[in-house]
Write an enzyme that holds these catalytic residues in place. Structure first.
Site, PDB file in Angstrom:
ATOM      1  N   CYS A 112       0.772  -1.326   0.451  1.00  0.00           N
ATOM      2  CA  CYS A 112      -0.197  -0.499   0.077  1.00  0.00           C
ATOM      3  C   CYS A 112       1.491   1.030  -0.306  1.00  0.00           C
ATOM      4  CB  CYS A 112      -0.794   0.044   1.487  1.00  0.00           C
ATOM      5  SG  CYS A 112      -1.855  -1.268   1.552  1.00  0.00           S
TER       6      CYS A 112
ATOM      7  N   ASN B  66      -5.048   3.800   0.555  1.00  0.00           N
ATOM      8  CA  ASN B  66      -5.065   2.600  -0.186  1.00  0.00           C
ATOM      9  C   ASN B  66      -5.573   2.483  -1.249  1.00  0.00           C
ATOM     10  OD1 ASN B  66      -5.691   1.258   1.821  1.00  0.00           O
ATOM     11  ND2 ASN B  66      -5.322  -0.074   0.838  1.00  0.00           N
TER      12      ASN B  66
ATOM     13  N   CYS C  36      -8.175   0.196  -1.358  1.00  0.00           N
ATOM     14  CA  CYS C  36      -9.030  -0.288  -1.363  1.00  0.00           C
ATOM     15  C   CYS C  36      -9.651   0.085   0.402  1.00  0.00           C
ATOM     16  CB  CYS C  36      -8.759  -1.839  -1.159  1.00  0.00           C
ATOM     17  SG  CYS C  36      -8.714  -3.232  -1.586  1.00  0.00           S
ATOM     18  N   GLY C  37      -8.263   1.683   0.552  1.00  0.00           N
ATOM     19  CA  GLY C  37      -9.522   2.233   1.173  1.00  0.00           C
ATOM     20  C   GLY C  37      -9.400   1.927   2.915  1.00  0.00           C
ATOM     21  N   GLU C  38      -8.199   0.655   3.414  1.00  0.00           N
ATOM     22  CA  GLU C  38      -8.225   0.208   4.763  1.00  0.00           C
ATOM     23  C   GLU C  38      -6.972   1.219   5.680  1.00  0.00           C
ATOM     24  OE1 GLU C  38      -5.690  -2.460   3.017  1.00  0.00           O
ATOM     25  OE2 GLU C  38      -7.635  -1.342   2.039  1.00  0.00           O
TER      26      GLU C  38
ATOM     27  N   THR D  41      -8.224  -9.925   2.057  1.00  0.00           N
ATOM     28  CA  THR D  41      -7.229 -11.110   2.290  1.00  0.00           C
ATOM     29  C   THR D  41      -7.306 -11.979   1.328  1.00  0.00           C
ATOM     30  OG1 THR D  41      -8.704 -12.235   3.521  1.00  0.00           O
ATOM     31  CG2 THR D  41      -7.425 -10.580   4.407  1.00  0.00           C
TER      32      THR D  41
END
Length: 846
Positions: free
Chosen positions: A267, A449, A451-453, A629
């Site tokens: 990320c 990043n 995927c936003g996490e 994952t």
């Protein structure tokens, strides 16, 4: 007394009677027997009979033991159990054959056995080294060894014999590290050229920081003399952590460590100024990151709006969306580390003049196909929204108000586009920055990043890894009563080891850009997350959308965060805190997650943690993140991230045939109820992967075995909030909605997410994205005969391979032409991303 046994691959290992008992117990369970103590007494009889047949000092083979198990079961009058055991042996033989074909080997070793068939397919497809012709030249065992060695390397340089916080600069000797190949070692592990290059690179950096007592030639000589042999244990620990499937690092580490690229980070966030030169520099840097195997996030809000004046050319600006298109095209032609296409997150602040165009930029998913997009909903937006006051849009070039928009209409537009296209996502400024450790010193975080996490500043990066919760579920029997529990002690050990693993990655990683290396090491953020949550809840018989289920989610994340902080403190004592510690709120006793400020929910002494951080420092500014994952959960053989199971049974069509994957916990429970057969599989498939409407399944199981589509959007959000409460950064999760959900219901869910403290939101309404996988509907023809390929030794999905061709047509399960670019399997949506359920490819697979 039997002490050793000869395995099929010729290895001689310690004899373990519990393995015989477990095999008998599985056969007993398959026919409805519930007295586990009987399996243990039968195992003892097997050993007695074996000892009577063996000559002095003779070592038995596995086949000999299994033959005697069959004899013993028949003699005990357990013919049904004996039959089940014989079938088990046949399945095992079939599985061994299948694995050898996948790996192109004439034998399988202990690591090959530890992973299920699907995991090996994913490893072969995306992870194992190949030669120029595409032939696999590495085994799973060799992969995990090269990664474990690579991750251990920083520990050598923190050894007190070579490390000191008060060292002077050491001379740099001219050496050829190639001369040390085959000589440099850590106990039984020999370092390859890429390990040596990584160690040299780290030594140079630490030497510049005046932390080294010895020059690199002395380090190499110590390795040649095996003076670091005590670290063989650490290599073993990291290796066993992965092979046991209790923890997996993100994909770049598995692919690149011990290999030429050497980049283990997934990320990155890049910034840009409002100039063509800066934009193109960012474009170039993104290409370099993609080539190394990472994904990028950008906030384009610094760019002036479309049509705005450009002084240098006396022309007008193209605007942020046009430049996003440029980034999108570049992504199409750069392949990440030979493994996956690039992934992007495009963000625009809610007060940017082009925000309305941005919200509809992915309408119909016809453009920006390599981007996830999110609106950064600024903190002051809610004031305008609640009072329904005109909301100002501000030109970033001159800070002047360009126009006003209706905040309620604008929010409704966001919700509608989420309903129509599953984009854009939302990022909540207030919830993100309320717990930002660097808010005062560095300002607001406004980017993530792909995927936003992972919440990052420009030029920051984060390395990620996930613990497989399902691996810590232990099932015991008290007579016929099933008792299930979490092995908390083992989980604590794993959390601590995983933190050391991830912290070492920060040091040994080969960063794609110098400024990213410098910024990342200032905060040393790591992202320890989880996977296998849905499988764990199934085992514990806790409904995902129940109070008990939510309470468990909170407890497990508090536990992981707590021990990750304790371990980060311990590392800081020896190696030092992250350099920006004094710029953070940690020095004042604050912690970066909501749970710390809600003392009534504590299960641990967080006050002491806070005080210990003030006294001893902290190694990592963040320790917890819930990342997608997709691929690594397929390797671990468990459910993905914190998502509920997408479907209890689903079909995959791949080049070698059709397969049916059945959730293993569901299968186990149905077998015990005497309900598992081809008809059940047929009914679950007909019901879109759910058992909700299957009349003969008891209600207690319908309550537990819920799929993502059986859970309401609001309950998805409640689960997200429960996990977020104890997570430093943010959480990757999809909020699923049925196809017929109303826009108003979705809107209520969005507002609930903000109210409950979620930091962001990603939604997916069934069939709103063309081309993703949907569970096929039953056709009129009868199902063909299927044979199970379940690996009884490995927790993972049962695979049912059809002997005759599938009666499903392509049209039944492909809603459009969008398929995996690597293997052609239709994509599914989970964890906020489209992912291939066969090989693990994803736009943001970690």
């Amino acid at each position: 007394m039997i002490e050793k046994i000869i395995k099929r691959d010729g290895r001689v290992v310690d004899f373990d009677i519990s393995k015989i008992a477990n095999a008998i117990w599985k056969a007993m369970q398959a026919v409805g027997e519930k007295d586990k103590s009987l399996s243990e007494s039968l195992a003892k009889k097997v050993v007695e009979k074996l000892e009577s047949k063996l000559s002095s000092n003779q070592i038995p083979t596995v086949e000999q033991v299994q033959d005697i198990v069959e004899e013993t079961l028949i003699e005990a009058g357990l013919s049904k159990v004996a039959k089940a055991y014989i079938l088990y042996r046949e399945k095992r033989a079939q599985i061994r054959k299948e694995k050898m074909q996948i790996l192109n080997k004439d034998y399988i070793d202990e690591v090959d056995k530890a992973f299920d068939i699907n995991a090996l397919r994913v490893l072969v497809s995306r992870y194992l080294n190949k030669d120029e012709s595409g032939r696999v030249v590495e085994s799973p065992k060799q992969l995990f060894q090269r990664v474990a060695i690579h991750v251990t390397l920083p520990s050598l340089l923190y050894d007190e014999r070579v490390f000191s916080k008060k060292s002077s600069l050491q001379k740099e000797s001219k050496i050829k590290i190639q001369d040390y190949l085959g000589k440099a070692r850590i106990g039984k592990y020999f370092l390859n050229i890429y390990h040596l290059e990584a160690l040299e690179r780290l030594h140079k950096r630490m030497n510049k920081e005046k932390l080294m007592k010895k020059d690199f030639s002395e380090i190499l000589n110590m390795l040649t003399k095996d003076e670091f042999k005590d670290y063989e244990k650490e290599v073993d620990e990291y290796y066993n952590l992965m092979v046991s499937r209790k923890f997996m690092p993100n994909t770049p580490a598995l692919v690149n460590f011990g290999n030429p690229l050497g980049m283990g980070m997934a990320c990155f966030v890049l910034g840009m100024e409002d100039s063509l030169l800066s934009i193109m520099e960012t474009l170039k840097n993104a290409a370099i990151i993609f080539q190394s195997g990472g994904g990028c996030g950008y906030n384009f809000s610094t760019l002036r709006p479309e049509g705005d004046f450009v002084r240098s050319t006396h022309g007008v600006s193209s605007g942020p969306i046009a430049f996003m298109t440029l980034f999108d095209k570049m992504t199409d032609v750069i392949k990440q580390g030979g493994v996956r296409r690039g992934a992007n997150m495009g963000i625009l602040n809610s007060d940017h003049p082009d925000i309305e165009k941005f919200v509809v930029a992915k309408k119909g998913n016809l453009q920006l196909t390599n981007f996830n997009i999110s609106v950064f909903l600024k903190e002051d937006f809610w004031e305008y929204y609640k009072e329904n006051k005109p909301y100002p849009l501000i030109n970033p070039r001159n800070k002047q108000i360009v126009k006003y928009i209706n905040p309620k209409n604008f929010f409704d537009l966001i919700v509608y586009q989420g309903w129509e296209s599953a984009e854009p996502g939302l990022l909540f400024d207030d919830n993100i920055n309320r717990y930002n450790p660097f808010l005062k010193a560095l300002g607001k975080i406004e980017s993530t990043n792909p995927c936003g996490e992972v919440l990052l500043y420009p030029n920051e990066s984060c390395d990620l890894g996930s613990i497989n919760l399902w691996a810590f579920v232990e099932e015991e029997y008290d007579g016929e009563k099933r008792v299930v529990k979490i092995n908390w002690e083992d989980l604590e050990k794993t959390v601590r080891l995983a933190v050391r693993f991830l912290d070492n990655i920060l040091d040994i990683n080969k960063y794609p850009l110098k400024k990213i290396e410098e910024r990342t090491l200032k905060t040393r953020k790591i992202g320890l997350g989880v996977m296998g949550l849905a499988d764990t809840l199934f085992e514990l018989e806790l409904p995902y959308d129940s109070k008990e289920g939510l309470d468990f989610m909170e407890r497990i994340m508090e536990f992981i965060n707590y021990y990750s902080k304790l371990e980060s403190i311990e590392i800081a004592k020896k190696r030092g805190s992250f350099p920006y510690f004094n710029k953070s709120f940690y020095k004042n006793g604050n912690l970066p997650f909501r749970g710390f400020y809600e003392k009534e929910s504590w299960h641990f002494d967080w006050e002491k943690v806070s005080q210990d951080i003030k006294n001893h420092g902290l190694r990592n500014a963040y320790t917890t993140v819930i990342a997608p994952t997709g691929s690594i959960s397929m390797i671990a053989g468990c459910s993905a991230g914190i998502e509920p199971v997408y479907s209890l049974v689903y079909e995959k069509k791949v080049t070698i045939g059709s397969f049916y994957y059945v959730n293993p916990v569901f299968e186990k429970f149905m077998e015990r109820e005497g309900l598992f057969d081809d008809n059940l599989i047929k009914d679950v498939v007909r019901n879109n992967g759910s058992i909700k409407n299957i009349p003969y399944i008891p209600q207690r199981y319908k309550n537990v075995f819920k799929t993502a589509k059986d859970i309401s959007g609001k309950d998805h959000v409640k689960a997200l909030a429960s996990i977020q409460k104890w997570v430093d950064s943010s959480v990757s999760k999809t909020i699923n909605f049925p196809e017929d959900v109303s826009i108003e219901e979705m809107k209520e869910t969005y507002l609930l997410a903000h109210e409950l403290g979620c930091k962001g939101l990603t939604v997916y309404r069934e069939k709103s994205i063309a081309g993703v996988y949907t569970v096929p509907q039953e056709q009129k023809e009868e199902r063909k005969v299927m044979t199970s390929l379940k690996d009884e030794k490995v927790k993972g999905p049962t695979i049912y391979k059809e002997i005759t061709p599938s009666f499903y047509t392509q049209e039944d399960y492909i809603t459009a032409s969008e398929k995996c670019p690597q293997c052609g399997t239709p994509l599914i949506v989970k964890e906020g991303c489209k992912i291939c359920p066969n090989c693990g490819w994803s736009a943001c697979s970690l």
